[in-house]
Scaffold this active site. Structure first.
Site, PDB file in Angstrom:
ATOM      1  N   PHE A  59       0.707  -1.432   0.274  1.00  0.00           N
ATOM      2  CA  PHE A  59      -0.062  -0.196  -0.023  1.00  0.00           C
ATOM      3  C   PHE A  59       0.893   1.402  -0.706  1.00  0.00           C
ATOM      4  CE2 PHE A  59      -3.069  -3.705   1.787  1.00  0.00           C
ATOM      5  CZ  PHE A  59      -4.158  -3.348   0.461  1.00  0.00           C
ATOM      6  N   SER A  60       0.166   2.213   0.846  1.00  0.00           N
ATOM      7  CA  SER A  60       1.292   3.787   1.216  1.00  0.00           C
ATOM      8  C   SER A  60       2.687   3.410   0.915  1.00  0.00           C
ATOM      9  CB  SER A  60       0.459   4.839   1.787  1.00  0.00           C
ATOM     10  OG  SER A  60      -1.133   4.855   1.066  1.00  0.00           O
ATOM     11  N   VAL A  61       3.395   2.550   2.082  1.00  0.00           N
ATOM     12  CA  VAL A  61       4.617   2.392   2.107  1.00  0.00           C
ATOM     13  C   VAL A  61       5.539   2.328   0.780  1.00  0.00           C
ATOM     14  CG1 VAL A  61       6.339   0.990   2.252  1.00  0.00           C
ATOM     15  CG2 VAL A  61       4.558   0.498   3.879  1.00  0.00           C
ATOM     16  N   SER A  62       4.799   2.168  -0.713  1.00  0.00           N
ATOM     17  CA  SER A  62       4.766   2.282  -2.258  1.00  0.00           C
ATOM     18  C   SER A  62       5.312   3.790  -2.319  1.00  0.00           C
ATOM     19  CB  SER A  62       3.965   1.963  -3.031  1.00  0.00           C
ATOM     20  OG  SER A  62       3.174   0.855  -3.008  1.00  0.00           O
ATOM     21  N   LYS A  63       4.521   5.175  -1.436  1.00  0.00           N
ATOM     22  CA  LYS A  63       4.629   6.204  -1.665  1.00  0.00           C
ATOM     23  C   LYS A  63       5.961   6.758  -1.548  1.00  0.00           C
ATOM     24  CE  LYS A  63      -0.231   8.392  -1.177  1.00  0.00           C
ATOM     25  NZ  LYS A  63      -0.699   6.842  -0.814  1.00  0.00           N
TER      26      LYS A  63
END
Length: 400
Positions: free
Chosen positions: A114-118
């Site tokens: 999820f937002s660890v991708s950010k």
């Protein structure tokens, strides 16, 4: 339902079948988050031909005590088994000291982060800036002229994308069944199509977003679409797909052992904001590189000045006016990374459903954790694990 029965028969029974309609719902998520490639189109992120070697030195941490979800006393072992954790890797001074897997996850299995991708996208920005591919202070429209009539036109800069300070009209409510988040997810292919709603792809959808009247740069406003626009900026700056950029400039240079992958929409646009799937050991390698000021395997992969900027800068006033002060009351945000407490050194990458990379430079500790927590945001679990990460880092420092 017993999660171990989901997708276990060939073909699965109807009530055990993971679909586009239920894949993010518990208990279907325990299978889906490690099998995203069977549900959605993806683009590959190639690993390094010379992976960074990990050293291992087991440390007994199961009895590390901290306050649990409701304030009761718990320990590391119990917390792992009662918090829907799928896997965790703990590193201290560059060595893997604890590793644990559950729910079918294994060291070579990618998991949706999820937002660890950010945070990966924010880190990549520093590499591209260092090699003069990207100007963080440039207007978005220098790279994407098509954005001129959207919220990302005019005075909106790449830095505003990096720091989540775009004055955008968007309600990031993960529990909503209609509205902004659902329309956004449909454009990425993460939701089933609705016959009553015109079809859209991600880049088309991004151009429809409008301002909320707040000046850019004034308020931290967490909106995932900002990161998808950032990925589009990178593609225009480099002249290649986001997956190839990430592999060439970050994943291979840091010595990733396994291919990662990222979900893509009907036109091949990557879900930069939350679509990466990677193995825990590679996430730990990434976190260790960040702890070491951008150095991995003796090579400067991320410029040290970019990591210094992440840790030392950010707009505390913008954060205080923002929408995540309940998570980190004294926090900050810079280039897609969270400073957990401005008075301490720890910083983190965080994703919904319990995904974390926690980096504590003062205690030389990195913790990568993936999960299938039922709720997208569960502050009781998040705060429990934050206490746990701190307790583990303290134990490792004291026993060193």
């Amino acid at each position: 339902m017993n999660s171990h029965r989901i997708m276990s028969a060939f073909p699965p029974a109807e009530d055990q079948q993971v679909t586009l309609a239920n894949w993010r719902q518990h208990p279907f998520s325990t299978w889906a988050f490690r099998n995203v490639r069977e549900l959605l189109p993806t683009a590959n992120i190639a690993h390094s031909p010379e992976p960074t070697t990990l050293s291992f030195g087991q440390r007994y941490l199961e009895d590390v005590v901290f306050a649990g979800r409701s304030g009761e006393t718990t320990n590391f072992s119990e917390a792992l088994r009662t918090s829907h954790t799928d896997g965790i890797v703990v590193m201290h001074r560059g060595q893997v000291v604890s590793e644990w897997y559950a729910n079918g996850l294994a060291p070579d299995t990618p998991h949706l982060i999820f937002s660890v991708s950010k945070s990966i996208a924010g880190t990549l920005g520093g590499i591209l800036a260092e090699c003069s591919k990207l100007d963080p202070d440039a207007p978005v429209t220098r790279y994407i002229p098509e954005m001129e009539r959207s919220v990302y036109g005019g005075s909106c800069t790449v830095r505003h994308l990096l720091d989540m300070s775009v004055g955008i009209r968007f309600d990031e409510d993960y529990m909503a069944r209609d509205g902004d988040v659902i329309n956004y997810r449909r454009s990425t292919g993460w939701e089933p199509p609705d016959a009553g709603v015109p079809s859209s792809h991600l880049r088309q959808y991004l151009q429809t977003l409008r301002p909320n009247g707040t000046p850019h740069g004034q308020t931290f406003h967490y909106v995932s679409t900002n990161t998808d626009v950032l990925g589009w900026v990178y593609e225009r700056a480099c002249g290649m797909s986001y997956a190839k950029i990430l592999s060439q400039y970050l994943w291979q240079p840091m010595g990733a052992q396994h291919d990662a992958y990222i979900t893509a929409d009907s036109r091949g646009a990557a879900r930069v904001a939350g679509g990466i799937c990677a193995t825990l050991r590679d996430l730990a390698r990434f976190g260790e590189m960040m702890r070491n000021h951008g150095v991995s395997n003796g090579r400067q992969v991320v410029p040290a000045w970019w990591i210094d900027d992440i840790r030392r800068n950010g707009n505390a006033e913008a954060w205080s006016r923002g929408d995540l002060t309940k998570v980190f009351p004294n926090g900050n945000y810079r280039s897609k990374w969270y400073t957990i407490d401005r008075s301490q050194s720890a910083f983190a990458a965080v994703g919904i459903h319990g995904q974390w990379i926690y980096i504590d430079p003062a205690n030389a500790t990195v913790i990568a954790r993936v999960s299938s927590q039922p709720l997208p945001m569960d502050l009781d679990f998040d705060h429990m694990w934050l206490r746990g990460y701190r307790a583990i880092a303290t134990r490792l420092h004291e026993d060193a």
